[in-house]
Design a protein around this motif. Structure first.
Motif, PDB file in Angstrom:
ATOM      1  N   ALA A 113       0.831  -1.206   0.000  1.00 16.94           N
ATOM      2  CA  ALA A 113       0.000   0.000   0.000  1.00 16.94           C
ATOM      3  C   ALA A 113       0.866   1.257   0.000  1.00 16.94           C
ATOM      4  CB  ALA A 113      -0.930  -0.010   1.215  1.00 16.94           C
ATOM      5  N   VAL A 114       1.942   1.240   0.780  1.00 17.54           N
ATOM      6  CA  VAL A 114       2.821   2.416   0.843  1.00 17.54           C
ATOM      7  C   VAL A 114       3.552   2.603  -0.484  1.00 17.54           C
ATOM      8  CG1 VAL A 114       4.870   3.365   1.971  1.00 17.54           C
ATOM      9  CG2 VAL A 114       3.076   2.310   3.341  1.00 17.54           C
ATOM     10  N   VAL A 115       4.026   1.518  -1.076  1.00 25.03           N
ATOM     11  CA  VAL A 115       4.705   1.618  -2.363  1.00 25.03           C
ATOM     12  C   VAL A 115       3.751   2.149  -3.427  1.00 25.03           C
ATOM     13  CG1 VAL A 115       5.764   0.272  -4.219  1.00 25.03           C
ATOM     14  CG2 VAL A 115       6.447  -0.116  -1.847  1.00 25.03           C
ATOM     15  N   ARG A 116       2.499   1.663  -3.424  1.00 17.06           N
ATOM     16  CA  ARG A 116       1.515   2.155  -4.391  1.00 17.06           C
ATOM     17  C   ARG A 116       1.307   3.662  -4.246  1.00 17.06           C
ATOM     18  NH1 ARG A 116      -2.197  -1.045  -3.377  1.00 17.06           N
ATOM     19  NH2 ARG A 116      -2.181  -2.354  -5.271  1.00 17.06           N
ATOM     20  N   LEU A 117       1.150   4.123  -3.006  1.00 18.71           N
ATOM     21  CA  LEU A 117       0.936   5.550  -2.762  1.00 18.71           C
ATOM     22  C   LEU A 117       2.155   6.353  -3.209  1.00 18.71           C
ATOM     23  CD1 LEU A 117      -0.774   7.817  -1.497  1.00 18.71           C
ATOM     24  CD2 LEU A 117       0.314   7.297   0.697  1.00 18.71           C
ATOM     25  N   ALA A 118       3.356   5.884  -2.863  1.00 14.82           N
ATOM     26  CA  ALA A 118       4.570   6.606  -3.238  1.00 14.82           C
ATOM     27  C   ALA A 118       4.743   6.647  -4.755  1.00 14.82           C
ATOM     28  CB  ALA A 118       5.789   5.950  -2.580  1.00 14.82           C
ATOM     29  N   TRP A 119       4.423   5.563  -5.411  1.00 14.80           N
ATOM     30  CA  TRP A 119       4.565   5.502  -6.867  1.00 14.80           C
ATOM     31  C   TRP A 119       3.627   6.490  -7.554  1.00 14.80           C
ATOM     32  CZ3 TRP A 119       7.620   3.998 -10.592  1.00 14.80           C
ATOM     33  CH2 TRP A 119       7.115   3.768 -11.877  1.00 14.80           C
ATOM     34  N   GLN A 120       2.381   6.498  -7.181  1.00 12.59           N
ATOM     35  CA  GLN A 120       1.421   7.392  -7.822  1.00 12.59           C
ATOM     36  C   GLN A 120       1.737   8.858  -7.522  1.00 12.59           C
ATOM     37  OE1 GLN A 120      -0.542   6.403 -10.110  1.00 12.59           O
ATOM     38  NE2 GLN A 120      -0.221   4.202  -9.743  1.00 12.59           N
ATOM     39  N   ARG A 121       2.161   9.144  -6.304  1.00 15.69           N
ATOM     40  CA  ARG A 121       2.550  10.520  -5.976  1.00 15.69           C
ATOM     41  C   ARG A 121       3.770  10.942  -6.788  1.00 15.69           C
ATOM     42  NH1 ARG A 121       2.172  10.551   0.689  1.00 15.69           N
ATOM     43  NH2 ARG A 121      -0.073  10.955   0.857  1.00 15.69           N
ATOM     44  N   SER A 122       4.700  10.038  -6.996  1.00 17.78           N
ATOM     45  CA  SER A 122       5.895  10.352  -7.780  1.00 17.78           C
ATOM     46  C   SER A 122       5.527  10.742  -9.200  1.00 17.78           C
ATOM     47  CB  SER A 122       6.856   9.157  -7.805  1.00 17.78           C
ATOM     48  OG  SER A 122       7.295   8.832  -6.514  1.00 17.78           O
ATOM     49  N   LEU A 123       4.686   9.940  -9.816  1.00 19.80           N
ATOM     50  CA  LEU A 123       4.296  10.236 -11.185  1.00 19.80           C
ATOM     51  C   LEU A 123       3.544  11.554 -11.278  1.00 19.80           C
ATOM     52  CD1 LEU A 123       3.160   6.681 -12.376  1.00 19.80           C
ATOM     53  CD2 LEU A 123       5.402   7.769 -12.605  1.00 19.80           C
ATOM     54  N   SER A 124       2.634  11.790 -10.340  1.00 16.18           N
ATOM     55  CA  SER A 124       1.851  13.035 -10.366  1.00 16.18           C
ATOM     56  C   SER A 124       2.762  14.248 -10.207  1.00 16.18           C
ATOM     57  CB  SER A 124       0.798  13.015  -9.248  1.00 16.18           C
ATOM     58  OG  SER A 124      -0.133  11.983  -9.453  1.00 16.18           O
ATOM     59  N   HIS A 125       3.709  14.152  -9.323  1.00 18.98           N
ATOM     60  CA  HIS A 125       4.598  15.294  -9.075  1.00 18.98           C
ATOM     61  C   HIS A 125       5.457  15.589 -10.302  1.00 18.98           C
ATOM     62  CE1 HIS A 125       6.892  18.088  -6.565  1.00 18.98           C
ATOM     63  NE2 HIS A 125       7.988  17.599  -7.126  1.00 18.98           N
ATOM     64  N   LEU A 126       6.048  14.577 -10.907  1.00 23.95           N
ATOM     65  CA  LEU A 126       6.903  14.794 -12.057  1.00 23.95           C
ATOM     66  C   LEU A 126       6.111  15.256 -13.270  1.00 23.95           C
ATOM     67  CD1 LEU A 126       9.365  11.775 -11.676  1.00 23.95           C
ATOM     68  CD2 LEU A 126       9.771  14.179 -11.091  1.00 23.95           C
ATOM     69  N   GLN A 127       4.910  14.731 -13.442  1.00 26.03           N
ATOM     70  CA  GLN A 127       4.068  15.184 -14.553  1.00 26.03           C
ATOM     71  C   GLN A 127       3.701  16.657 -14.404  1.00 26.03           C
ATOM     72  OE1 GLN A 127       0.901  12.339 -14.267  1.00 26.03           O
ATOM     73  NE2 GLN A 127       1.988  10.757 -15.427  1.00 26.03           N
ATOM     74  N   ALA A 128       3.407  17.070 -13.181  1.00 28.59           N
ATOM     75  CA  ALA A 128       3.044  18.461 -12.947  1.00 28.59           C
ATOM     76  C   ALA A 128       4.224  19.399 -13.210  1.00 28.59           C
ATOM     77  CB  ALA A 128       2.552  18.641 -11.510  1.00 28.59           C
ATOM     78  N   LEU A 129       5.424  18.940 -12.907  1.00 27.97           N
ATOM     79  CA  LEU A 129       6.606  19.799 -13.094  1.00 27.97           C
ATOM     80  C   LEU A 129       7.136  19.777 -14.521  1.00 27.97           C
ATOM     81  CD1 LEU A 129       8.851  19.194  -9.928  1.00 27.97           C
ATOM     82  CD2 LEU A 129       7.628  21.278 -10.531  1.00 27.97           C
ATOM     83  N   TYR A 130       7.223  18.597 -15.121  1.00 20.16           N
ATOM     84  CA  TYR A 130       7.987  18.441 -16.354  1.00 20.16           C
ATOM     85  C   TYR A 130       7.172  17.896 -17.530  1.00 20.16           C
ATOM     86  CZ  TYR A 130      11.606  18.911 -12.820  1.00 20.16           C
ATOM     87  OH  TYR A 130      12.369  19.364 -11.770  1.00 20.16           O
ATOM     88  N   GLY A 131       5.874  17.728 -17.344  1.00 22.51           N
ATOM     89  CA  GLY A 131       5.030  17.307 -18.455  1.00 22.51           C
ATOM     90  C   GLY A 131       4.651  15.839 -18.391  1.00 22.51           C
ATOM     91  N   GLU A 132       3.687  15.475 -19.197  1.00 23.17           N
ATOM     92  CA  GLU A 132       3.154  14.117 -19.204  1.00 23.17           C
ATOM     93  C   GLU A 132       4.137  13.092 -19.755  1.00 23.17           C
ATOM     94  OE1 GLU A 132       0.233  12.929 -18.077  1.00 23.17           O
ATOM     95  OE2 GLU A 132      -0.277  14.896 -17.253  1.00 23.17           O
ATOM     96  N   ASP A 133       5.016  13.512 -20.661  1.00 23.05           N
ATOM     97  CA  ASP A 133       5.911  12.564 -21.321  1.00 23.05           C
ATOM     98  C   ASP A 133       7.157  12.337 -20.463  1.00 23.05           C
ATOM     99  OD1 ASP A 133       7.410  11.006 -22.967  1.00 23.05           O
ATOM    100  OD2 ASP A 133       7.527  12.443 -24.623  1.00 23.05           O
ATOM    101  N   PRO A 134       7.365  11.133 -19.946  1.00 23.05           N
ATOM    102  CA  PRO A 134       8.552  10.857 -19.110  1.00 23.05           C
ATOM    103  C   PRO A 134       9.871  11.058 -19.840  1.00 23.05           C
ATOM    104  CG  PRO A 134       6.902   9.130 -18.841  1.00 23.05           C
ATOM    105  CD  PRO A 134       6.457   9.977 -19.991  1.00 23.05           C
ATOM    106  N   ALA A 135       9.851  11.074 -21.156  1.00 22.41           N
ATOM    107  CA  ALA A 135      11.092  11.291 -21.903  1.00 22.41           C
ATOM    108  C   ALA A 135      11.679  12.669 -21.624  1.00 22.41           C
ATOM    109  CB  ALA A 135      10.842  11.120 -23.396  1.00 22.41           C
ATOM    110  N   GLY A 136      10.862  13.579 -21.088  1.00 26.94           N
ATOM    111  CA  GLY A 136      11.339  14.924 -20.785  1.00 26.94           C
ATOM    112  C   GLY A 136      11.781  15.112 -19.347  1.00 26.94           C
TER     113      GLY A 136
END
Length: 792
Positions: free
Chosen positions: A644-667
């Motif tokens: 459960a903790v890993v799931r929460l950390a993973w989703q928060r990580s993606l949301s934070h990076l998408q908000a800062l640097y865009g939807e495409d992880p290549a960036g």
């Protein structure tokens, strides 16, 4: 009419610009021409190279150090002023009331008192004292006729620099090495408030009964939060460099391409403007040394010549004990020590505050040392916390030690000089042209009673806080000419039969260096050593992720997220600018730490723990332990468990990076998220940051890789806080071709051409010859005796 007004406005602007230009020109260092300097016995020639490094040639030692003080001051006087004020608790006088807690902390450490005693103990006829006095006379001679721009901006009234100031800076150096101020309160809180199961992730030799006889009250924990936080913030507020770690290795001639020993070193120190080191080459009859000098210190802490070279790393031994005193219920002025109620010593001190009335603080001391929490205000609680600190309790002839190190040409001489360094603990890694290599852990190591674990607060009413003496220097970890052909030091726990408590770095960085150095058939040279200094990978990331990858594959949603998990699985733990896996891992590491630890620790203790080395050991062990109590969520039981903790950390990580640097992880490039800005102490006042700060630069590397450009664990973006303060390589086949660099520039004078001329080269991994040939831009300054009759 409009034309006349326009011409008038233009005239005013041009006049102001001219005035500003003249003002700034008058503040610049003088690097050519003749200057008469009182006290000189003979002329001193100072040749400046293309990086602004002075190469001094004197006819005697006193003139050499007097001239060094003069040229050092014209490049770095404001740095000298700020560092002595920090160490002596006098910053609020020039920076305002925000620095009162920092001043109170440093007053409570009693550094100034200790510096006075160290100065009084010096042999007035000895070579060390004579050299120090000549150097300080040079510093004061420049200050007597000049005033740095920062002095004008802050309204600083110049005052002479003294030996006590130099010894105070040695105390600052010792303080910046002392991780115990932040780590011991945090670990004690976890032990006493959460329980022993929560300590498993820290890999500590925990004592079930503890060293503190009774738990602290809630108010006491608030005070320790304040102490830990103030200690962490003290150096950040001033923009003054803090010593953090280091790499160094020496390779014998049997493993080098040239057949001669080779030394490489890069001490890891917080970045600031100016940088910590002042480079200078000193020459006098019978003496030559190219050295790196700390502010107000005439003797090089790093150096080399044709015969020998050395570098430093932090030993990181635990030379600080925090002692919780038991107060007499019938008399709050007494604490229980050795079975008797003893009065606390007390005295008041006044802290001058810029633009406001002075603030009076009360300093107290027990038999164990100064009380360090009461000066921080009402939140400190009722339990006095005393400080036992090796810097305050050892003779510590550190200045004599470095005077001798600057002249040591043999293993015997270096061993003797190293034994004079008692605090802070330092590793000296050394090589010479005769073929020797060596490593000494230099410190006076206290002998604590059996069973005492100094990772926690100690009970002052028992004998846990006693010291039974100090171990002989021969017991310290050390190696001389080992059969494997190299020595390496990277802040990890050293080998040896004697257990030495400390706050050591993880082995990942040292392991990477060791792996490279023992590669079969490798012939080491300058280029290969430079490449190793610039390596940007370690095993830390992959070994932390390995036990979590099956869980990440279960919680990742959809093909895109599964591809990101696979990218992490394929990642080699390296941090080049273009890496996206590095960015994702670092965001996930923070979110994992927050999701697992924050509900138990709260805001303050969580932040304090992130600022310690203990967190580095904890996170890989936590990841590997599915049964750890840290996985339980105290506020949301339904969100408990590692998955459960890993799931929460993973989703928060993606949301934070998408908000800062865009939807495409290549960036999500590492260089975009991980940047280095060198901050001037006055850069915190906007818009001065635009004029005085240097950067930002996209930065490769990361925490605990050889190119240790480190940022605190936290959410992206990650501003780099510390890293290699210089990168040096000396091959004794050609010591005159030794390489070095400065992270920003040799000069600390704003708008000087050497203020930031190396910053771009630093971030791209370039360096320069320490002794540069004659070329365009070289200039010569002649310092002449004040009495023309002494001039040759």
């Amino acid at each position: 009419m409009k034309t006349r007004l326009s011409l008038l406005a233009l005239s005013v602007v041009l006049t102001l610009a001219a005035c500003v230009g003249v003002y700034l020109y008058q503040k610049q260092p003088q690097r050519q021409g003749d200057i008469r300097l009182a006290g000189l016995q003979a002329p001193v020639q100072v040749d400046y190279d293309a990086r602004g490094v002075p190469h001094l040639q004197a006819q005697n030692e006193a003139d050499l150090y007097r001239a060094l003080g003069y040229v050092h001051a014209q490049d770095r006087l404001f740095q000298m002023e700020l560092m002595r004020r920090l160490a002596r608790g006098e910053l609020a006088e020039v920076l305002g009331k925000a620095l009162v807690p920092t001043d109170a902390l440093f007053r409570s450490l009693r550094i100034a008192e200790r510096a006075t005693r160290m100065a009084q103990r010096q042999d007035r006829q000895g070579a060390t004292w004579q050299a120090l006095q000549a150097y300080l006379q040079g510093v004061n001679a420049w200050q007597a006729e000049h005033r740095p721009m920062e002095f004008d901006l802050l309204g600083i009234t110049p005052r002479p620099f003294t030996a006590e100031d130099t010894f105070s800076i040695a105390g600052y150096l010792a303080y910046s090495f002392a991780a115990a101020f932040r780590t011991e309160p945090a670990l004690t809180y976890i032990r006493d408030q959460l329980g022993s199961d929560y300590l498993r992730v820290f890999d500590l030799d925990w004592q079930p009964t503890g060293s503190v006889a009774a738990p602290l009250a809630t108010a006491d924990w608030r005070g320790l939060e304040h102490l830990a936080r103030t200690s962490h913030e003290a150096l950040q507020l001033t923009g003054i460099a803090q010593f953090e770690g280091s790499n160094a290795w020496a390779v014998s001639g049997s493993h080098t391409r040239s057949g001669k020993p080779l030394l490489a070193g890069d001490p890891h120190i917080s970045f600031a403007v100016p940088s910590v080191w002042y480079e200078a080459e000193l020459s006098a009859p019978g003496f030559n040394l190219y050295g790196h000098h700390l502010a107000l210190t005439p003797f090089a802490l790093l150096g080399h010549n044709a015969e020998f070279a050395w570098s430093l790393t932090m030993f990181q031994n635990d030379d600080v004990d925090l002692v919780r005193e038991q107060v007499n219920p019938a008399n709050s002025e007494q604490v229980l020590i050795d079975g008797r109620w003893q009065l606390l010593e007390r005295r008041a001190e006044s802290i001058a505050v810029k633009g406001e009335p002075a603030q009076v603080i009360e300093l107290r001391r027990s038999a164990h040392g100064p009380i360090v929490n009461r000066v921080l205000g009402d939140s400190a609680g009722d339990a006095p916390i005393a400080l036992w600190w090796a810097f305050l309790e050892t003779e510590n002839p550190i200045l004599d030690g470095f005077y001798q190190i600057n002249r040591a040409a043999s293993l015997t001489q270096m061993r003797e000089a190293a034994s004079k360094i008692h605090a802070p603990g330092l590793n000296l890694v050394w090589a010479n042209a005769a073929g020797d290599i060596g490593w000494w852990a230099a410190a006076q190591l206290p002998i604590r009673p059996d069973g005492v674990n100094p990772a926690f607060l100690l009970d002052g009413s028992s004998h846990a806080a006693d010291k039974l003496g100090f171990r002989p220097f021969s017991d310290n970890p050390q190696e001389e000419n080992p059969a494997r052909g190299y020595v390496v030091s990277a802040n990890a726990q050293p080998p040896g039969e004697v257990a030495i408590p400390g706050y050591y770095n993880l082995a990942d960085r040292g392991r990477r260096l060791d792996q490279r150095l023992r590669e079969g058939g490798t012939q080491w040279d300058t280029a290969r050593s430079q490449a190793l200094q610039r390596e940007v990978g370690s095993d830390y990331g992959p070994r932390t992720l390995a036990p979590l990858l099956p869980t990440l594959r279960r919680v990742a949603e959809g093909d895109r997220q599964q591809a990101l998990v696979q990218a992490l699985a394929d990642w080699q733990g390296d941090y080049p600018l273009e890496s996206t896996a590095a960015t994702l891992f670092n965001q996930f590491l923070y979110e994992l730490a927050f999701a697992a630890l924050h509900d138990e620790l709260g805001d303050t203790w969580f932040e304090v723990l992130l600022g310690t080395r203990a967190i580095d050991a904890a996170l890989p062990r936590l990841a590997a332990d599915a049964s750890s109590p840290w996985w339980q969520n105290r506020h949301e039981p339904s969100a408990s468990g590692r998955e459960a903790v890993v799931r929460l950390a993973w989703q928060r990580s993606l949301s934070h990076l998408q908000a800062l640097y865009g939807e495409d992880p290549a960036g999500w490039h590492w260089g975009q998220a991980h940047t280095l800005t060198h901050h001037h102490p006055l850069g915190a006042k906007k818009p001065l940051n635009l004029l005085l700060d240097i950067g930002p630069f996209e930065a490769p590397g990361s925490h605990e890789v050889p190119n240790n450009l480190s940022a605190k664990i936290g959410p992206a973006p990650w501003p780099v806080t510390y890293g290699p303060s210089t990168r040096r390589v000396i091959d004794f086949a050609h010591p005159q071709l030794a390489r070095t660099l400065n992270p920003v520039g040799q000069s600390g004078v704003p708008f000087d051409r050497h203020y930031a001329d190396q910053a771009q080269a630093y971030i791209t991994g370039q360096d320069f010859p320490a002794r540069q040939p004659t070329e365009d831009g070289q200039s010569t300054l002649r310092l002449l005796p004040a009495n023309p009759s002494q001039q040759e």
